[in-house]
Design an enzyme around this catalytic site. Structure first.
Site: not given
Ligand code: PEP
Length: 246
Positions: A92, A163
């Site tokens: 992550h 992400e």
């Molecule tokens: C995450 O930490 O995986 C994430 C997507 O956070 P957020 O939805 O707060 O942007």
């Protein structure tokens, strides 16, 4: 089938996690949705108690790459498996950028998850400066190759979460069409380079207002939600939005 994953990070105490999990256990999931919560390590058993017998599965936010031994403060994939986890987040961006986790560590943790019988959710994403310098594909390819090279895993044994770092917690999500293109590209890379099929989720500022826009996309197999997933009313609103769009 689409995934709805809730990463509670370090937002909720064990008591708050128990209470949120109790609410979630009462929600009915839209058809075709597979949902999981990733509670804080100390809150894991409280959430597992509440979610047992419901449709919600559980995942670890972070695992150590060794199964057991003198590793003060660490929790192994095997220990999470024993506590009821099905998945584990690996690589992550907060682990990479705040705790200095390397691609090599992400590779080792992915292997540890596979050894322990957990499904790793390998998180990849370009930073804001990568984006400005047009290095998105370069960064994603590097992360994917460093994690997946040398792993002997069957198709479907791992998930990938795209992400973009700039979209996490920023309120500036990646546009669904753009995220869909990236998810398609990741699938192609994994298939061409490793002969692997993997579901790809999108994460980064997912909210009740935009969640359906991701889940209706062809190449996006689900969402990983962070802060919006820590409030049961907001989870209910996201599930309702998905239901309403189906
Ligand atoms: C995450 O930490 O995986 C994430 C997507 O956070 P957020 O939805 O707060 O942007």
């Amino acid at each position: 089938m689409k995934y709805f994953f809730a990463n509670w990070k370090m937002y909720l105490t064990a008591a708050e996690s128990r209470s949120a999990a109790r609410s979630l256990a009462g929600f009915s999931l839209p058809e075709g949705i597979r949902a999981a919560v990733f509670p804080n390590t100390l809150a894991f058993s409280a959430a597992a108690d509440e979610l047992g017998g419901s449709y919600w599965q559980l995942g670890a936010q972070n695992v150590d790459s060794t199964p057991q031994g003198a590793y003060t403060g660490a929790t192994s994939a095997l220990m999470f498996k024993e506590a009821g986890a099905v998945y584990a987040l690996v690589g992550h961006s907060e682990r990479r950028h705040i705790f200095g986790e390397t691609d090599e560590a992400a590779h080792n943790k992915t292997q540890a998850c596979l050894d322990a019988g957990l499904i790793p959710v390998v998180c990849v994403g370009e930073s804001e400066s990568d984006r400005k310098e047009d290095k998105r594909q370069y960064r994603l390819k590097k992360q994917l190759f460093q994690v997946f090279t040398g792993l002997n895993l069957p198709s479907g044994a791992a998930l990938v979460a795209y992400e973009p770092v700039w979209a996490i917690g920023s309120g500036e999500p990646c546009a669904p069409a753009d995220a869909d293109d990236v998810a398609g590209w990741i699938k192609l890379e994994l298939s061409q380079s490793f002969g692997l099929t993997a579901a790809v989720l999108y994460g980064g500022s997912v909210t009740p207002d935009n969640v359906a826009g991701y889940l209706e996309r062809e190449a996006i197999d689900g969402v990983l939600s962070g802060s919006a997933s820590t409030r049961p009313d907001s989870v209910a609103a996201m599930l309702a939005a998905v239901e309403g769009s189906g």
